[in-house]
Design a protein around this motif. Structure first.
Motif, PDB file in Angstrom:
ATOM      1  N   VAL A  48       0.840  -1.188   0.000  1.00 53.88           N
ATOM      2  CA  VAL A  48       0.000   0.000   0.000  1.00 53.88           C
ATOM      3  C   VAL A  48       0.886   1.253   0.000  1.00 53.88           C
ATOM      4  O   VAL A  48       0.752   2.105  -0.870  1.00 53.88           O
ATOM      5  N   ALA A  49       1.773   1.345   0.983  1.00 55.04           N
ATOM      6  CA  ALA A  49       2.646   2.516   1.078  1.00 55.04           C
ATOM      7  C   ALA A  49       3.824   2.202   1.989  1.00 55.04           C
ATOM      8  O   ALA A  49       3.695   1.407   2.922  1.00 55.04           O
ATOM      9  N   THR A  50       4.962   2.810   1.694  1.00 51.41           N
ATOM     10  CA  THR A  50       6.135   2.682   2.544  1.00 51.41           C
ATOM     11  C   THR A  50       6.768   4.051   2.755  1.00 51.41           C
ATOM     12  O   THR A  50       6.619   4.948   1.927  1.00 51.41           O
ATOM     13  N   ILE A  51       7.480   4.171   3.872  1.00 52.28           N
ATOM     14  CA  ILE A  51       8.241   5.379   4.154  1.00 52.28           C
ATOM     15  C   ILE A  51       9.624   4.955   4.623  1.00 52.28           C
ATOM     16  O   ILE A  51       9.756   4.118   5.513  1.00 52.28           O
ATOM     17  N   ARG A  52      10.647   5.484   3.986  1.00 51.42           N
ATOM     18  CA  ARG A  52      12.015   5.082   4.276  1.00 51.42           C
ATOM     19  C   ARG A  52      12.674   5.987   5.306  1.00 51.42           C
ATOM     20  O   ARG A  52      12.110   7.003   5.699  1.00 51.42           O
ATOM     21  N   ILE A  53      13.874   5.604   5.711  1.00 48.33           N
ATOM     22  CA  ILE A  53      14.594   6.347   6.727  1.00 48.33           C
ATOM     23  C   ILE A  53      14.867   7.780   6.291  1.00 48.33           C
ATOM     24  O   ILE A  53      14.956   8.680   7.127  1.00 48.33           O
ATOM     25  N   ASP A  54      14.972   7.995   4.974  1.00 50.38           N
ATOM     26  CA  ASP A  54      15.213   9.342   4.471  1.00 50.38           C
ATOM     27  C   ASP A  54      13.908  10.112   4.256  1.00 50.38           C
ATOM     28  O   ASP A  54      13.906  11.178   3.637  1.00 50.38           O
ATOM     29  N   LYS A  55      12.805   9.554   4.735  1.00 49.55           N
ATOM     30  CA  LYS A  55      11.459  10.130   4.653  1.00 49.55           C
ATOM     31  C   LYS A  55      10.839  10.054   3.263  1.00 49.55           C
ATOM     32  O   LYS A  55       9.733  10.562   3.062  1.00 49.55           O
ATOM     33  N   SER A  56      11.512   9.419   2.324  1.00 50.22           N
ATOM     34  CA  SER A  56      10.908   9.248   1.011  1.00 50.22           C
ATOM     35  C   SER A  56       9.778   8.233   1.115  1.00 50.22           C
ATOM     36  O   SER A  56       9.810   7.324   1.948  1.00 50.22           O
ATOM     37  N   THR A  57       8.767   8.394   0.271  1.00 50.17           N
ATOM     38  CA  THR A  57       7.584   7.544   0.339  1.00 50.17           C
ATOM     39  C   THR A  57       7.310   6.884  -1.009  1.00 50.17           C
ATOM     40  O   THR A  57       7.752   7.350  -2.059  1.00 50.17           O
ATOM     41  N   ASN A  58       6.557   5.804  -0.938  1.00 50.72           N
ATOM     42  CA  ASN A  58       6.176   5.071  -2.130  1.00 50.72           C
ATOM     43  C   ASN A  58       4.738   4.592  -1.929  1.00 50.72           C
ATOM     44  O   ASN A  58       4.390   4.105  -0.845  1.00 50.72           O
ATOM     45  N   TYR A  59       3.914   4.748  -2.959  1.00 51.70           N
ATOM     46  CA  TYR A  59       2.506   4.367  -2.860  1.00 51.70           C
ATOM     47  C   TYR A  59       2.101   3.467  -4.017  1.00 51.70           C
ATOM     48  O   TYR A  59       2.602   3.608  -5.144  1.00 51.70           O
ATOM     49  N   ALA A  60       1.173   2.585  -3.751  1.00 58.37           N
ATOM     50  CA  ALA A  60       0.545   1.834  -4.824  1.00 58.37           C
ATOM     51  C   ALA A  60      -0.268   2.815  -5.658  1.00 58.37           C
ATOM     52  O   ALA A  60      -0.840   3.773  -5.135  1.00 58.37           O
ATOM     53  N   ASP A  61      -0.319   2.563  -6.946  1.00 59.85           N
ATOM     54  CA  ASP A  61      -1.056   3.469  -7.840  1.00 59.85           C
ATOM     55  C   ASP A  61      -2.514   3.611  -7.416  1.00 59.85           C
ATOM     56  O   ASP A  61      -3.110   4.682  -7.558  1.00 59.85           O
ATOM     57  N   SER A  62      -3.083   2.542  -6.891  1.00 61.72           N
ATOM     58  CA  SER A  62      -4.503   2.541  -6.556  1.00 61.72           C
ATOM     59  C   SER A  62      -4.844   3.450  -5.378  1.00 61.72           C
ATOM     60  O   SER A  62      -6.019   3.769  -5.167  1.00 61.72           O
ATOM     61  N   VAL A  63      -3.838   3.871  -4.602  1.00 60.63           N
ATOM     62  CA  VAL A  63      -4.122   4.699  -3.430  1.00 60.63           C
ATOM     63  C   VAL A  63      -3.509   6.086  -3.523  1.00 60.63           C
ATOM     64  O   VAL A  63      -3.726   6.925  -2.641  1.00 60.63           O
TER      65      VAL A  63
END
Length: 116
Positions: A48-63
């Protein structure tokens, strides 16, 4: 060993909002990323979503544009704000902590149901 406690799931009507929380405790070090995954009945678990130590984020396209992941580093807590929920968002949501070589830990899951 890391222990994860999730909260905030429940039932909501389409268009509604929920906020999931995941608090990490125990041996907390070298956290590379924290995130949320979900699994709907009969389907595989998906990111669904992740947040890394450098505060960068990644999301599934659907959300994208509807969900926001954030982290309170001091409290070792990760949140998932879910807005404009749809029936297809119905699933068990799992918190995940990635500690690199130390391994990955999963929470017990929290049910989110979107239905009219």
């Amino acid at each position: 060993q890391v222990r994860l406690v999730e909260s905030g799931g429940g039932s909501v009507q389409p268009g509604g909002s929920l906020r999931l929380s995941c608090a990490a405790s125990g041996i907390i070090r070298s956290i590379y990323a924290m995130g949320w995954y979900r699994q709907a009945p009969g389907k595989e678990r998906e990111l669904v979503a992740t947040i890394r130590i450098d505060k960068s984020t990644n999301y599934a396209d659907s959300v994208k544009g509807r969900f926001t992941i954030s982290r309170n580093k001091a409290q070792n807590t990760v949140y998932l704000q879910m807005n404009s929920l749809k029936p297809e968002d119905t699933a068990v949501y799992y918190c995940n902590v990635n500690q690199g070589q130390l391994g990955t830990t999963w929470g017990q899951g929290t049910q989110v149901t979107v239905s009219s």
